[in-house]
Design a protein around this motif. Structure first.
Motif, PDB file in Angstrom:
ATOM      1  N   GLN A 185       0.705  -1.328   0.120  1.00  0.00           N
ATOM      2  CA  GLN A 185       0.025  -0.084  -0.136  1.00  0.00           C
ATOM      3  C   GLN A 185       0.752   1.253  -0.031  1.00  0.00           C
ATOM      4  OE1 GLN A 185      -2.563  -1.139   3.442  1.00  0.00           O
ATOM      5  NE2 GLN A 185      -4.135  -0.677   2.107  1.00  0.00           N
ATOM      6  N   SER A 186       1.878   1.362   0.812  1.00  0.00           N
ATOM      7  CA  SER A 186       2.955   2.382   0.952  1.00  0.00           C
ATOM      8  C   SER A 186       3.798   2.156  -0.517  1.00  0.00           C
ATOM      9  CB  SER A 186       3.653   2.319   2.265  1.00  0.00           C
ATOM     10  OG  SER A 186       4.439   1.249   2.229  1.00  0.00           O
ATOM     11  N   LYS A 187       3.720   1.370  -1.173  1.00  0.00           N
ATOM     12  CA  LYS A 187       4.716   1.374  -2.289  1.00  0.00           C
ATOM     13  C   LYS A 187       6.025   1.308  -1.843  1.00  0.00           C
ATOM     14  CE  LYS A 187       1.451   3.460  -5.692  1.00  0.00           C
ATOM     15  NZ  LYS A 187       0.700   2.204  -6.172  1.00  0.00           N
ATOM     16  N   ASN A 188       6.749   0.717  -1.072  1.00  0.00           N
ATOM     17  CA  ASN A 188       7.973   0.736  -0.554  1.00  0.00           C
ATOM     18  C   ASN A 188       8.371  -0.643  -0.874  1.00  0.00           C
ATOM     19  OD1 ASN A 188      10.068   0.514   1.215  1.00  0.00           O
ATOM     20  ND2 ASN A 188       9.121   1.304   2.945  1.00  0.00           N
ATOM     21  N   THR A 189       8.983  -0.478  -2.014  1.00  0.00           N
ATOM     22  CA  THR A 189       9.702  -1.706  -2.883  1.00  0.00           C
ATOM     23  C   THR A 189      10.823  -2.276  -2.105  1.00  0.00           C
ATOM     24  OG1 THR A 189      10.623   0.046  -4.083  1.00  0.00           O
ATOM     25  CG2 THR A 189       8.563  -0.961  -5.017  1.00  0.00           C
ATOM     26  N   THR A 190      11.615  -1.343  -1.416  1.00  0.00           N
ATOM     27  CA  THR A 190      12.684  -1.874  -0.920  1.00  0.00           C
ATOM     28  C   THR A 190      12.635  -2.660   0.324  1.00  0.00           C
ATOM     29  OG1 THR A 190      14.076   0.325  -1.444  1.00  0.00           O
ATOM     30  CG2 THR A 190      14.929  -0.897   0.341  1.00  0.00           C
ATOM     31  N   ASP A 191      11.624  -2.295   1.000  1.00  0.00           N
ATOM     32  CA  ASP A 191      11.054  -3.057   2.192  1.00  0.00           C
ATOM     33  C   ASP A 191      10.680  -4.350   1.721  1.00  0.00           C
ATOM     34  OD1 ASP A 191      12.100  -1.184   3.969  1.00  0.00           O
ATOM     35  OD2 ASP A 191      10.270  -0.539   4.996  1.00  0.00           O
ATOM     36  N   ILE A 192       9.804  -4.402   0.708  1.00  0.00           N
ATOM     37  CA  ILE A 192       9.368  -5.667   0.307  1.00  0.00           C
ATOM     38  C   ILE A 192      10.355  -6.596  -0.243  1.00  0.00           C
ATOM     39  CG2 ILE A 192       7.774  -6.626  -1.764  1.00  0.00           C
ATOM     40  CD1 ILE A 192       6.193  -4.091  -1.781  1.00  0.00           C
ATOM     41  N   GLU A 193      11.245  -5.966  -0.955  1.00  0.00           N
ATOM     42  CA  GLU A 193      12.215  -6.895  -1.373  1.00  0.00           C
ATOM     43  C   GLU A 193      12.993  -7.550  -0.046  1.00  0.00           C
ATOM     44  OE1 GLU A 193      15.925  -7.070  -4.441  1.00  0.00           O
ATOM     45  OE2 GLU A 193      14.750  -5.302  -4.579  1.00  0.00           O
ATOM     46  N   THR A 194      13.510  -6.729   1.031  1.00  0.00           N
ATOM     47  CA  THR A 194      14.073  -7.302   2.014  1.00  0.00           C
ATOM     48  C   THR A 194      13.082  -8.377   2.806  1.00  0.00           C
ATOM     49  OG1 THR A 194      15.227  -5.057   2.447  1.00  0.00           O
ATOM     50  CG2 THR A 194      15.057  -6.584   4.264  1.00  0.00           C
ATOM     51  N   PHE A 195      11.767  -7.911   2.850  1.00  0.00           N
ATOM     52  CA  PHE A 195      10.880  -8.888   3.398  1.00  0.00           C
ATOM     53  C   PHE A 195      10.892 -10.087   2.809  1.00  0.00           C
ATOM     54  CE2 PHE A 195       6.705 -10.596   3.850  1.00  0.00           C
ATOM     55  CZ  PHE A 195       6.600 -10.427   5.079  1.00  0.00           C
ATOM     56  N   LEU A 196      10.636 -10.138   1.449  1.00  0.00           N
ATOM     57  CA  LEU A 196      10.591 -11.522   0.705  1.00  0.00           C
ATOM     58  C   LEU A 196      12.023 -12.422   0.647  1.00  0.00           C
ATOM     59  CD1 LEU A 196       8.562 -10.158  -2.319  1.00  0.00           C
ATOM     60  CD2 LEU A 196       7.602 -11.443  -0.451  1.00  0.00           C
ATOM     61  N   ALA A 197      12.855 -11.457   0.991  1.00  0.00           N
ATOM     62  CA  ALA A 197      14.245 -12.396   1.127  1.00  0.00           C
ATOM     63  C   ALA A 197      14.407 -13.403   2.270  1.00  0.00           C
ATOM     64  CB  ALA A 197      15.440 -11.105   1.121  1.00  0.00           C
ATOM     65  N   GLY A 198      13.312 -12.964   3.145  1.00  0.00           N
ATOM     66  CA  GLY A 198      13.436 -14.120   4.473  1.00  0.00           C
ATOM     67  C   GLY A 198      12.503 -15.119   4.262  1.00  0.00           C
ATOM     68  N   PHE A 199      11.870 -15.511   2.982  1.00  0.00           N
ATOM     69  CA  PHE A 199      11.336 -16.675   2.582  1.00  0.00           C
ATOM     70  C   PHE A 199      11.866 -17.413   1.477  1.00  0.00           C
ATOM     71  CE2 PHE A 199       8.633 -13.355   4.798  1.00  0.00           C
ATOM     72  CZ  PHE A 199       7.958 -13.917   5.745  1.00  0.00           C
ATOM     73  N   GLU A 200      11.609 -18.566   1.590  1.00  0.00           N
ATOM     74  CA  GLU A 200      12.014 -19.592   0.389  1.00  0.00           C
ATOM     75  C   GLU A 200      10.746 -19.596  -0.600  1.00  0.00           C
ATOM     76  OE1 GLU A 200      13.215 -23.283   1.761  1.00  0.00           O
ATOM     77  OE2 GLU A 200      15.173 -22.519   3.110  1.00  0.00           O
ATOM     78  N   LEU A 201      10.730 -18.773  -1.502  1.00  0.00           N
ATOM     79  CA  LEU A 201       9.769 -18.685  -2.439  1.00  0.00           C
ATOM     80  C   LEU A 201      10.338 -18.746  -3.888  1.00  0.00           C
ATOM     81  CD1 LEU A 201       7.811 -15.469  -1.241  1.00  0.00           C
ATOM     82  CD2 LEU A 201       7.179 -17.916  -0.647  1.00  0.00           C
ATOM     83  N   GLU A 202       9.350 -19.096  -4.802  1.00  0.00           N
ATOM     84  CA  GLU A 202       9.834 -19.184  -6.202  1.00  0.00           C
ATOM     85  C   GLU A 202      10.211 -17.867  -6.542  1.00  0.00           C
ATOM     86  OE1 GLU A 202       7.249 -20.981  -9.008  1.00  0.00           O
ATOM     87  OE2 GLU A 202       6.293 -22.206  -7.440  1.00  0.00           O
ATOM     88  N   GLU A 203      11.257 -17.549  -7.351  1.00  0.00           N
ATOM     89  CA  GLU A 203      11.798 -16.448  -7.987  1.00  0.00           C
ATOM     90  C   GLU A 203      10.567 -15.598  -8.537  1.00  0.00           C
ATOM     91  OE1 GLU A 203      14.179 -13.130  -7.619  1.00  0.00           O
ATOM     92  OE2 GLU A 203      14.632 -15.176  -6.397  1.00  0.00           O
ATOM     93  N   GLU A 204       9.974 -16.418  -9.532  1.00  0.00           N
ATOM     94  CA  GLU A 204       8.845 -15.744 -10.308  1.00  0.00           C
ATOM     95  C   GLU A 204       7.779 -14.945  -9.457  1.00  0.00           C
ATOM     96  OE1 GLU A 204       7.352 -18.210 -13.344  1.00  0.00           O
ATOM     97  OE2 GLU A 204       9.268 -18.323 -14.357  1.00  0.00           O
ATOM     98  N   LEU A 205       7.296 -15.852  -8.295  1.00  0.00           N
ATOM     99  CA  LEU A 205       6.570 -15.401  -7.406  1.00  0.00           C
ATOM    100  C   LEU A 205       7.071 -14.099  -6.610  1.00  0.00           C
ATOM    101  CD1 LEU A 205       3.855 -15.821  -6.076  1.00  0.00           C
ATOM    102  CD2 LEU A 205       4.988 -17.255  -4.349  1.00  0.00           C
ATOM    103  N   LYS A 206       8.369 -14.292  -6.198  1.00  0.00           N
ATOM    104  CA  LYS A 206       8.814 -12.972  -5.472  1.00  0.00           C
ATOM    105  C   LYS A 206       8.931 -11.752  -6.703  1.00  0.00           C
ATOM    106  CE  LYS A 206      11.898 -14.863  -2.341  1.00  0.00           C
ATOM    107  NZ  LYS A 206      13.353 -14.914  -1.939  1.00  0.00           N
ATOM    108  N   ILE A 207       9.102 -12.032  -7.831  1.00  0.00           N
ATOM    109  CA  ILE A 207       9.103 -10.900  -8.826  1.00  0.00           C
ATOM    110  C   ILE A 207       7.544 -10.230  -9.069  1.00  0.00           C
ATOM    111  CG2 ILE A 207       9.311 -10.347 -11.236  1.00  0.00           C
ATOM    112  CD1 ILE A 207      11.624 -12.505 -11.137  1.00  0.00           C
ATOM    113  N   ALA A 208       6.805 -11.498  -8.968  1.00  0.00           N
ATOM    114  CA  ALA A 208       5.414 -11.142  -9.346  1.00  0.00           C
ATOM    115  C   ALA A 208       4.623 -10.198  -7.927  1.00  0.00           C
ATOM    116  CB  ALA A 208       4.233 -12.126  -9.324  1.00  0.00           C
ATOM    117  N   ILE A 209       5.195 -10.572  -6.884  1.00  0.00           N
ATOM    118  CA  ILE A 209       4.731  -9.692  -5.648  1.00  0.00           C
ATOM    119  C   ILE A 209       5.197  -8.507  -5.700  1.00  0.00           C
ATOM    120  CG2 ILE A 209       4.812  -9.535  -3.079  1.00  0.00           C
ATOM    121  CD1 ILE A 209       4.579 -12.578  -3.170  1.00  0.00           C
TER     122      ILE A 209
END
Length: 413
Positions: A185-209
């Motif tokens: 909602q706050s369009k905080n892309t830097t924090d989103i990337e840091t947050f997602l780095a802590g989870f084992e997710l498919e790279e394509e799913l991370k890119i989509a989020i």
């Protein structure tokens, strides 16, 4: 001893109240032209009504009281839920019902400790999930903002299911989803990337989020970008739903007022379909929020799909003031009648007749300060009747009333 005055008081002067009433009347008139009928709900609701329903108002924001029987009540924090309960709990709930309201809601929001009460004006349409129904209610919001003379405004349109379908594949906890929602909602892309780095997710799913906050703007740009992150048939269907709504808005010729925002997330999790917010130029928060909630009725025993929105009246007033839009002044009286003691009875009789016609009339004894109010003026004295401005400048119906009551008088000053 000084009288206590609450620091959170929202008392308004008579002038401010009349301005608010005039704006509210504009909204009510527009809602009525689309076939909506006004209703109201109780200011007090049982706490269980909100605590038992998933995705409703944050319990910490509710203002709670205890009645004489010991039951916990809340001051109404939301209008959609009690209206959905009212309609769905009828023995013969019917689709196609159009309702509107103008009522206060009560919440204690963090960071706004002095603000517990606000006035909302909104609509609820109980009808099936079609592009035509969804677009019509967005059109009503556009029409209303035009009535309020906002020159530049946008309706941001998203879909509650798009984020839900995408995040379902990440298998995050409720708390983690709420954290991610706030970042999107706050369009905080830097924090989103840091947050997602802590989870084992498919790279394509991370890119989509990570792409979600950027799916905002003209539908011609957003749709192709969104196509790139569609990961299942359900997401494809939701995207097609938005395309269909936009095509109907084009038929209404209001496509310039609409933008897509697939990163739009409403805090009310009962929304299931199209969601939207209204923004006016240079005002930092939405003045209107709404969306489709097709599953809420099921929690009251009737699966009745619905869509609605609400304007915050105080925000609308603030936005109009900020944009220096004309403020409708409370109406001046139609007539002022000034009378001498011996003509008091005649003055009161004349005032009664004029008021019976729906006109506003003030009466004052001759020589009192009230006689200075600007309006059509009638002076009754032993010398006869004097009118200002001259009687020939009056409306014919006003002349007729005066002539009926005082047939022998000339009437000019």
């Amino acid at each position: 001893m000084q009288p206590y005055v609450s620091g959170s008081s929202k008392d308004a002067s008579a002038r401010d109240f009349q301005i608010k009433e005039t704006l509210t009347a504009t909204l009510k008139n527009r809602f009525a032209t689309y076939g909506y009928q006004q209703i109201g709900t109780s200011a007090f609701e049982y706490y269980d009504l909100y605590s038992s329903i998933a995705g409703t108002v944050n319990k910490d924001e509710m203002l709670k009281v205890i009645d004489s029987s010991g039951k916990v009540l809340v001051l109404r924090p939301d209008m959609t839920i009690p209206i959905a309960r009212m309609v769905s709990s009828r023995q013969a709930a019917t689709a196609g019902e159009r309702l509107f309201y103008v009522q206060n809601v009560f919440r204690q929001t963090d960071g706004e400790l002095g603000s517990k009460e606000s006035t909302q004006a909104g609509v609820e349409y109980f009808g099936e999930n079609t592009a035509e129904n969804n677009a019509e209610i967005i059109m009503l919001a556009v029409h209303t903002l035009r009535d309020l003379e906002f020159a530049n405004f946008k309706i941001e349109i998203g879909h509650a299911g798009f984020f839900k379908e995408l995040i379902k594949q990440a298998k995050l906890s409720r708390v983690e989803i709420e954290q991610l929602q706030a970042m999107i909602q706050s369009k905080n892309t830097t924090d989103i990337e840091t947050f997602l780095a802590g989870f084992e997710l498919e790279e394509e799913l991370k890119i989509a989020i990570k792409k979600l906050p950027h799916l905002h703007g003209n539908p011609a740009y957003v749709i192709p970008q969104a196509e790139e992150i569609v990961r299942n048939d359900a997401m494809q269907e939701l995207l097609q739903n938005l395309r269909d709504v936009y095509e109907v808005l084009e038929a209404y010729e209001v496509e310039d007022a609409a933008v897509f925002n697939l990163g739009l997330i409403n805090n009310m999790n009962y929304y299931t379909g199209v969601i939207f917010q209204g923004f006016v130029e240079n005002f930092g928060k939405p003045v209107m929020m709404g969306g489709r909630y097709d599953n809420l009725g099921e929690q009251f025993g009737s699966p009745l799909p619905a869509i609605g929105f609400a304007f915050d009246i105080d925000d609308l007033l603030q936005a109009r003031k900020q944009q220096k839009l004309s403020v409708p002044e409370p109406g001046a009286p139609d007539f002022v009648i000034e009378y001498t003691a011996e003509k008091q009875r005649d003055a009161f009789r004349l005032a009664y007749q004029l008021r019976e016609k729906g006109l506003t009339v003030l009466t004052f004894p001759a020589g009192s300060s009230g006689g200075s109010v600007a309006a059509k003026r009638i002076k009754l004295s032993q010398d006869g009747i004097a009118c200002s401005p001259l009687l020939d400048e009056w409306a014919d119906e006003d002349k007729e009333t005066l002539a009926q009551l005082f047939p022998e008088e000339k009437g000019d000053e």
